[in-house]
Design an enzyme around this catalytic site. Structure first.
Site, PDB file in Angstrom:
ATOM      1  N   GLY A  87       0.769  -1.232   0.000  1.00 20.41           N
ATOM      2  CA  GLY A  87       0.000   0.000   0.000  1.00 20.41           C
ATOM      3  C   GLY A  87       0.806   1.291   0.000  1.00 20.41           C
ATOM      4  N   ASN A 109       1.527   3.049  -2.638  1.00 17.11           N
ATOM      5  CA  ASN A 109       0.803   3.984  -3.518  1.00 17.11           C
ATOM      6  C   ASN A 109      -0.435   4.533  -2.821  1.00 17.11           C
ATOM      7  OD1 ASN A 109       1.914   4.411  -6.325  1.00 17.11           O
ATOM      8  ND2 ASN A 109       2.154   2.196  -6.090  1.00 17.11           N
ATOM      9  N   ARG A 127     -15.483 -14.552  -9.527  1.00 12.60           N
ATOM     10  CA  ARG A 127     -15.181 -13.156  -9.827  1.00 12.60           C
ATOM     11  C   ARG A 127     -16.420 -12.256  -9.833  1.00 12.60           C
ATOM     12  NH1 ARG A 127     -13.123 -10.850 -15.457  1.00 12.60           N
ATOM     13  NH2 ARG A 127     -11.089 -11.802 -15.115  1.00 12.60           N
ATOM     14  N   MET A 152      -3.960  -6.704  -7.481  1.00 10.20           N
ATOM     15  CA  MET A 152      -3.366  -7.746  -8.316  1.00 10.20           C
ATOM     16  C   MET A 152      -4.404  -8.695  -8.909  1.00 10.20           C
ATOM     17  SD  MET A 152      -0.433  -6.504  -8.177  1.00 10.20           S
ATOM     18  CE  MET A 152       0.690  -7.629  -8.981  1.00 10.20           C
ATOM     19  N   ARG A 153      -5.584  -8.187  -9.151  1.00  8.56           N
ATOM     20  CA  ARG A 153      -6.618  -8.983  -9.818  1.00  8.56           C
ATOM     21  C   ARG A 153      -6.992  -8.307 -11.133  1.00  8.56           C
ATOM     22  NH1 ARG A 153      -7.489 -13.677  -7.015  1.00  8.56           N
ATOM     23  NH2 ARG A 153      -7.387 -13.270  -4.791  1.00  8.56           N
ATOM     24  N   ASN A 161      -5.645   2.962 -12.882  1.00 12.42           N
ATOM     25  CA  ASN A 161      -4.689   1.948 -12.426  1.00 12.42           C
ATOM     26  C   ASN A 161      -3.288   2.526 -12.527  1.00 12.42           C
ATOM     27  OD1 ASN A 161      -3.714  -0.648 -11.615  1.00 12.42           O
ATOM     28  ND2 ASN A 161      -3.146  -1.058 -13.739  1.00 12.42           N
ATOM     29  N   HIS A 210       0.647   1.106 -13.090  1.00 14.71           N
ATOM     30  CA  HIS A 210       1.380  -0.083 -13.512  1.00 14.71           C
ATOM     31  C   HIS A 210       2.876   0.257 -13.561  1.00 14.71           C
ATOM     32  CE1 HIS A 210       2.101  -3.909 -15.430  1.00 14.71           C
ATOM     33  NE2 HIS A 210       2.881  -3.290 -16.295  1.00 14.71           N
ATOM     34  N   ASP A 214      -3.832  -3.756 -18.709  1.00 21.50           N
ATOM     35  CA  ASP A 214      -2.922  -2.604 -18.774  1.00 21.50           C
ATOM     36  C   ASP A 214      -2.916  -1.945 -20.157  1.00 21.50           C
ATOM     37  OD1 ASP A 214      -2.180  -3.199 -16.093  1.00 21.50           O
ATOM     38  OD2 ASP A 214      -0.723  -4.665 -16.807  1.00 21.50           O
TER      39      ASP A 214
HETATM   40  C1  GAR Z   1       3.346  -1.103  -7.446  1.00 24.45           C
HETATM   41  O1  GAR Z   1       4.618  -1.163  -8.044  1.00 24.45           O
HETATM   42  C2  GAR Z   1       2.269  -1.089  -8.514  1.00 24.45           C
HETATM   43  O2  GAR Z   1       2.606  -0.337  -9.644  1.00 24.45           O
HETATM   44  C3  GAR Z   1       2.183  -2.556  -8.835  1.00 24.45           C
HETATM   45  O3  GAR Z   1       2.265  -3.212  -7.598  1.00 24.45           O
HETATM   46  C4  GAR Z   1       3.038  -2.403  -6.696  1.00 24.45           C
HETATM   47  C5  GAR Z   1       2.213  -2.154  -5.457  1.00 24.45           C
HETATM   48  O4  GAR Z   1       2.953  -1.509  -4.470  1.00 24.45           O
HETATM   49  N1  GAR Z   1       0.974  -2.859  -9.508  1.00 24.45           N
HETATM   50  C6  GAR Z   1       0.866  -3.812 -10.413  1.00 24.45           C
HETATM   51  O5  GAR Z   1       1.792  -4.509 -10.747  1.00 24.45           O
HETATM   52  C7  GAR Z   1      -0.526  -3.958 -11.003  1.00 24.45           C
HETATM   53  N2  GAR Z   1      -0.502  -4.859 -12.093  1.00 24.45           N
HETATM   54  P1  GAR Z   1       2.213  -0.803  -3.252  1.00 24.45           P
HETATM   55  O6  GAR Z   1       1.278  -1.845  -2.639  1.00 24.45           O
HETATM   56  O7  GAR Z   1       3.332  -0.458  -2.315  1.00 24.45           O
HETATM   57  O8  GAR Z   1       1.478   0.397  -3.768  1.00 24.45           O
END
Ligand code: GAR
Length: 213
Positions: A14, A16, A65, A90-91, A107, A109, A145
């Site tokens: 978390g 982000n 889902r 991650m879903r 989102n 990425h 994506d």
């Molecule tokens: C981040 O790098 C985000 O961009 C990536 O997971 C990480 C989460 O970090 N997201 C993906 O790969 C989505 N496909 P966080 O939980 O510290 O924000």
């Protein structure tokens, strides 16, 4: 002035989400985070939300889902959310969520899309030998994506990098571009989408990219 209500979906630590919480704690920020949902009970994101006094809920995946997305949509609607931000979620998101919030799901990425969609983006970048990596905030569409690009952040790839060090460097720009994108969309600066291209009306001097170190 009332602020735009935002829900966040997160599966991981978390950071982000934390960047979004920190930005939105400024009362002048045009959006506020009102609910954080996770498919993982142990997600650090839930702890961060609780610490910030934001409703935090674990919604388990059991039941398939469609049922899971229906539960997510119900929780977001209960909080009258206008925008949804996926932050390390991650879903794969399906029609249930996209139809409920058309054009309003963001989102982030960890690659310079359209390069390296899907899982392990940092590993893909290293294996490909790119010299510049980064992150992208985009609108979510039915693909993986593939939605219109809103803001990107770039960082160098260093010779000694491994997946972990590159991921950390990319995260530093993720934490800059996600609040920027959320600010602009909730200020109504996204004029529309032409073909694949998102069209912004940004403040004088603002640019939809950052360069990190
Ligand atoms: C981040 O790098 C985000 O961009 C990536 O997971 C990480 C989460 O970090 N997201 C993906 O790969 C989505 N496909 P966080 O939980 O510290 O924000």
């Amino acid at each position: 002035m009332s602020r735009v209500r935002v829900g966040v979906l997160a599966s991981g630590g978390g950071t982000n989400l934390q960047a979004l919480i920190d930005a939105t704690q400024d009362p002048a920020f045009p959006a506020e985070i009102v609910v954080v949902l996770s498919d993982r009970r142990d997600a650090g994101a839930l702890v961060r939300a609780e610490r910030a006094g934001i409703e935090a809920r674990w919604l388990p995946r059991g039941g398939g889902r469609a049922a899971h997305e229906a539960a997510i949509v119900a929780a977001l609607r209960a909080q009258a959310v206008a925008w949804v931000a996926l932050a390390g979620y991650m879903r794969i998101v399906g029609d249930g969520l996209l139809d409920a919030f058309p054009g309003k799901v963001l989102n982030i990425h960890p690659s310079l899309l359209p390069a390296f969609p899907g899982l392990h983006a940092q590993r893909q970048a290293l294996e490909h030998g790119v010299r510049v990596a980064g992150a992208t905030v985009h609108l979510v569409d039915a693909g993986t994506d593939t939605g219109p690009i809103l803001v990107q952040g770039a960082v160098p790839v260093l010779p000694e990098d491994d997946e972990a060090t590159l991921a950390v460097r990319i995260l530093t720009v993720e934490h800059r571009i996600y609040p920027l994108a959320l600010r602009w969309v909730t200020e109504g600066r996204l004029v529309g989408v032409e073909g694949r291209r998102a069209v912004w009306r940004l403040p004088e001097g603002a640019a939809p990219f950052v360069f990190g170190a």
